[in-house]
Design a protein around this motif. Structure first.
Motif, PDB file in Angstrom:
ATOM      1  N   MET A   1       0.864  -1.199   0.000  1.00 50.01           N
ATOM      2  CA  MET A   1       0.000   0.000   0.000  1.00 50.01           C
ATOM      3  C   MET A   1       0.890   1.235   0.000  1.00 50.01           C
ATOM      4  O   MET A   1       1.725   1.389   0.876  1.00 50.01           O
ATOM      5  CB  MET A   1      -0.888  -0.021   1.253  1.00 50.01           C
ATOM      6  CG  MET A   1      -1.819   1.153   1.367  1.00 50.01           C
ATOM      7  SD  MET A   1      -3.076   0.910   2.646  1.00 50.01           S
ATOM      8  CE  MET A   1      -2.150   1.256   4.129  1.00 50.01           C
ATOM      9  N   SER A   2       0.763   2.109  -1.002  1.00 52.42           N
ATOM     10  CA  SER A   2       1.578   3.327  -1.012  1.00 52.42           C
ATOM     11  C   SER A   2       0.670   4.549  -0.989  1.00 52.42           C
ATOM     12  O   SER A   2      -0.431   4.520  -1.543  1.00 52.42           O
ATOM     13  CB  SER A   2       2.455   3.365  -2.265  1.00 52.42           C
ATOM     14  OG  SER A   2       1.644   3.561  -3.394  1.00 52.42           O
ATOM     15  N   THR A   3       1.114   5.587  -0.311  1.00 48.69           N
ATOM     16  CA  THR A   3       0.312   6.808  -0.215  1.00 48.69           C
ATOM     17  C   THR A   3       1.113   7.977  -0.760  1.00 48.69           C
ATOM     18  O   THR A   3       2.272   8.167  -0.411  1.00 48.69           O
ATOM     19  CB  THR A   3      -0.063   7.093   1.252  1.00 48.69           C
ATOM     20  OG1 THR A   3      -0.813   5.987   1.743  1.00 48.69           O
ATOM     21  CG2 THR A   3      -0.904   8.362   1.364  1.00 48.69           C
ATOM     22  N   ARG A  13      -9.011  12.404   1.318  1.00 50.74           N
ATOM     23  CA  ARG A  13      -8.216  11.178   1.136  1.00 50.74           C
ATOM     24  C   ARG A  13      -8.893  10.315   0.087  1.00 50.74           C
ATOM     25  O   ARG A  13     -10.087  10.042   0.174  1.00 50.74           O
ATOM     26  CB  ARG A  13      -8.091  10.433   2.461  1.00 50.74           C
ATOM     27  CG  ARG A  13      -7.493  11.310   3.548  1.00 50.74           C
ATOM     28  CD  ARG A  13      -7.381  10.572   4.864  1.00 50.74           C
ATOM     29  NE  ARG A  13      -6.358   9.529   4.787  1.00 50.74           N
ATOM     30  CZ  ARG A  13      -6.198   8.583   5.705  1.00 50.74           C
ATOM     31  NH1 ARG A  13      -7.001   8.515   6.741  1.00 50.74           N
ATOM     32  NH2 ARG A  13      -5.246   7.687   5.577  1.00 50.74           N
ATOM     33  N   PHE A  15      -8.849   6.679  -1.970  1.00 52.26           N
ATOM     34  CA  PHE A  15      -8.374   5.295  -1.918  1.00 52.26           C
ATOM     35  C   PHE A  15      -8.882   4.576  -3.154  1.00 52.26           C
ATOM     36  O   PHE A  15     -10.064   4.681  -3.496  1.00 52.26           O
ATOM     37  CB  PHE A  15      -8.932   4.564  -0.687  1.00 52.26           C
ATOM     38  CG  PHE A  15      -8.622   5.244   0.630  1.00 52.26           C
ATOM     39  CD1 PHE A  15      -7.503   4.882   1.361  1.00 52.26           C
ATOM     40  CD2 PHE A  15      -9.469   6.236   1.125  1.00 52.26           C
ATOM     41  CE1 PHE A  15      -7.226   5.505   2.581  1.00 52.26           C
ATOM     42  CE2 PHE A  15      -9.200   6.857   2.330  1.00 52.26           C
ATOM     43  CZ  PHE A  15      -8.078   6.490   3.065  1.00 52.26           C
ATOM     44  N   THR A  38      -4.641  13.150  -0.302  1.00 52.86           N
ATOM     45  CA  THR A  38      -3.697  12.036  -0.359  1.00 52.86           C
ATOM     46  C   THR A  38      -4.302  10.966  -1.249  1.00 52.86           C
ATOM     47  O   THR A  38      -5.525  10.846  -1.369  1.00 52.86           O
ATOM     48  CB  THR A  38      -3.436  11.416   1.031  1.00 52.86           C
ATOM     49  OG1 THR A  38      -4.660  10.914   1.551  1.00 52.86           O
ATOM     50  CG2 THR A  38      -2.832  12.417   1.999  1.00 52.86           C
ATOM     51  N   THR A  40      -4.079   6.851  -1.865  1.00 53.36           N
ATOM     52  CA  THR A  40      -3.593   5.581  -1.335  1.00 53.36           C
ATOM     53  C   THR A  40      -4.025   4.445  -2.243  1.00 53.36           C
ATOM     54  O   THR A  40      -5.222   4.266  -2.496  1.00 53.36           O
ATOM     55  CB  THR A  40      -4.149   5.352   0.097  1.00 53.36           C
ATOM     56  OG1 THR A  40      -3.798   6.482   0.896  1.00 53.36           O
ATOM     57  CG2 THR A  40      -3.554   4.095   0.716  1.00 53.36           C
ATOM     58  N   ASP A  47      -4.266  -4.380   2.330  1.00 57.70           N
ATOM     59  CA  ASP A  47      -4.206  -2.910   2.177  1.00 57.70           C
ATOM     60  C   ASP A  47      -5.555  -2.293   2.534  1.00 57.70           C
ATOM     61  O   ASP A  47      -5.650  -1.284   3.238  1.00 57.70           O
ATOM     62  CB  ASP A  47      -3.931  -2.525   0.716  1.00 57.70           C
ATOM     63  CG  ASP A  47      -2.519  -2.863   0.277  1.00 57.70           C
ATOM     64  OD1 ASP A  47      -1.685  -3.155   1.151  1.00 57.70           O
ATOM     65  OD2 ASP A  47      -2.287  -2.847  -0.954  1.00 57.70           O
ATOM     66  N   ALA A  51      -6.598   0.237   5.546  1.00 60.88           N
ATOM     67  CA  ALA A  51      -6.996   1.622   5.242  1.00 60.88           C
ATOM     68  C   ALA A  51      -8.458   1.893   5.562  1.00 60.88           C
ATOM     69  O   ALA A  51      -8.807   2.951   6.106  1.00 60.88           O
ATOM     70  CB  ALA A  51      -6.728   1.927   3.771  1.00 60.88           C
TER      71      ALA A  51
END
Ligand code: FAD
Length: 423
Positions: A1-3, A13, A15, A38, A40, A47, A51
């Protein structure tokens, strides 16, 4: 999981699955709106559980978490904008001036019109800023010696217009209009009707497609139109491709070269200097991780769900397959004037508005009722002006779009005075 974080603080946010088109559309909208967010990537159940507290099949992605904590599942940009409070209702029934399009031309007209006392509404179907809003760095606009991102320039202009009292009616498109009883009434995509005494059309152009099979399928899953500003950080360590030979392709190349391992710029013509500003040609030549392939045309996008490779025609040789995961297409635009095709307004063969001296006396028959010729930026319908990239003969630059916005407002004042219709 990268943000990945965009903007100095994280407010919204997002996702979603990696290379997911719907997530890309949301991120692009937020980037162009200068919103802090952000991103994600959720590739596995693990992941998603970490999250969002549910496995991947327990939620409809992409998910947007709003600053207050509310979660939206699979929203489109319009729904997101509504939840962010960006969609407001008009405050009055009739405006002195309605402006369609909040790119540089429309925003400039809004600043001048509102600051000079006109009741003005700007109708924008998407993010503020238009094409300029997707530019990573505008370096040739007066007053910004080290450049400014297009989205930031647009956001400043938006604030300026609103501060002077212009109303920005976002996430609505003008569909069709007619002049009746001295008012232009335009049906908007949200079902409402906008009435105004004069009108400026600044709807600009949209990105031209490559015209390849499967193009729609790959949009947002490796294929992007324009600079894809929100996508650049995702290109870290990758080999990416930019298609186009004009300044927008040059800017996109330079921006991506800050993230990607290598950027290949594909140019159909024999050399770059014929179509791109010298300062960008020099930068590209000096950038070690950029290669320019001239005389090259993209023929096919290869892949299943995502782009894996592209077929290229280099000169008159047989096509070659080259690995590529992300392709950014910057090959110019098509006028946003479909709505005018069945109206009395006169367009040229490319769908651009004819204005001023481009209109012959014969063209004015049937629509022109004033005892003078159309002003420079006026169409064949009195009080209906066209400015910026959507006008035949315009210079495709931010500065000229801004200049036309200011000039058009001076003509609007004259039109309202001669028809005695200013409030
Ligand atoms: C990536 C890129 C980089 C660029 N870099 C530079 C640069 O460095 N310097 C420079 O001078 N120029 C640059 N340009 C060119 C410049 O951005 C354009 O010339 C300028 O944006 C044109 O402004 P405009 O307001 O006429 O139209 P646009 O910017 O195209 O704006 C039109 C707006 O109208 C909206 N719209 C369309 N149809 C409707 C409808 N029916 N109802 C409501 N709204 C509608 C669109 O959503 C859009 O927001 C660049 C362009 C791109 C794409």
């Amino acid at each position: 999981m990268s943000t990945v974080t965009s903007g100095p603080a994280s407010l919204v946010r997002v996702f979603g699955r990696p290379m997911d088109p719907a997530s890309y559309v949301l991120r692009d909208f937020l980037s162009r709106s200068v919103a802090q967010y952000t991103w994600t990537e959720l590739a596995t159940d693990h992941d998603c559980l970490r999250a969002l507290g549910v496995p991947l099949d327990g939620v409809e992605l992409p998910v947007v978490q709003l600053p207050g904590g509310e979660r939206l599942e699979a929203p489109d940009p319009e729904t997101l904008a509504k939840h962010l409070g960006w969609v407001v209702r008009p405050s009055t029934d009739v405006y002195d001036l309605s402006i369609y399009g909040a790119g540089p031309a429309g925003l400039s007209a809004a600043v001048y019109a509102a600051s000079e006392g006109l009741r003005v509404a700007v109708i924008e179907r998407n993010a503020v800023g238009g094409q300029a809003g997707s530019s990573s760095l505008i370096e040739n606009y007066l007053g910004f010696p080290t450049g400014i991102s297009g989205a930031e320039l647009a956001e400043r202009a938006r604030q300026q217009a609103v501060r002077f009292g212009a109303e920005l009616l976002q996430m609505r498109a003008g569909l069709e209009g007619a002049f009746t009883d001295g008012l232009l009434r335009v049906n908007l995509s949200d079902g409402s009707v906008m009435a105004s005494r004069s009108n400026i059309c600044a709807t600009g152009v949209r990105w031209r497609r490559l015209g390849l099979d499967d193009e729609e399928k790959f949009f947002g899953a490796g294929l992007y139109y324009g600079s894809g500003i929100g996508e650049a950080p995702q290109c870290a360590g990758q080999q990416v491709v930019v298609v186009g030979g004009a300044n927008s392709a040059g800017q996109t190349t330079m921006n991506l070269s800050q993230y990607a391992e290598k950027v290949t710029l594909l140019v159909r013509g024999p050399e770059l200097s014929r179509t791109m500003s010298a300062y960008l040609v020099d930068r590209i030549a000096a950038q070690p991780n950029v290669e320019v392939w001239t005389g090259t045309t993209i023929r096919r996008l290869v892949g299943d769900r995502e782009i894996m490779a592209i077929d290229l025609q280099i000169g008159d040789r047989a096509t070659v397959e080259v690995p590529a995961t992300r392709v950014f297409v910057c090959i110019g635009g098509e006028a946003n004037t479909e709505w005018a095709e069945n109206s009395d307004l006169i367009l040229d063969e490319h769908g651009l508005f004819l204005t001023g001296n481009d209109l012959s006396p014969a063209m004015l028959e049937g629509t022109w009722w004033l005892d003078r010729r159309p002003f420079d930026l006026e169409t064949n319908v009195p009080g209906f002006f066209a400015i910026g990239d959507v006008r035949k003969g315009s210079i495709k630059r931010v500065a000229s779009a801004v200049g036309e916005g200011a000039l058009a407002v001076s003509y609007v004042h004259r039109f309202l005075a001669e028809t005695n219709s200013s409030t």
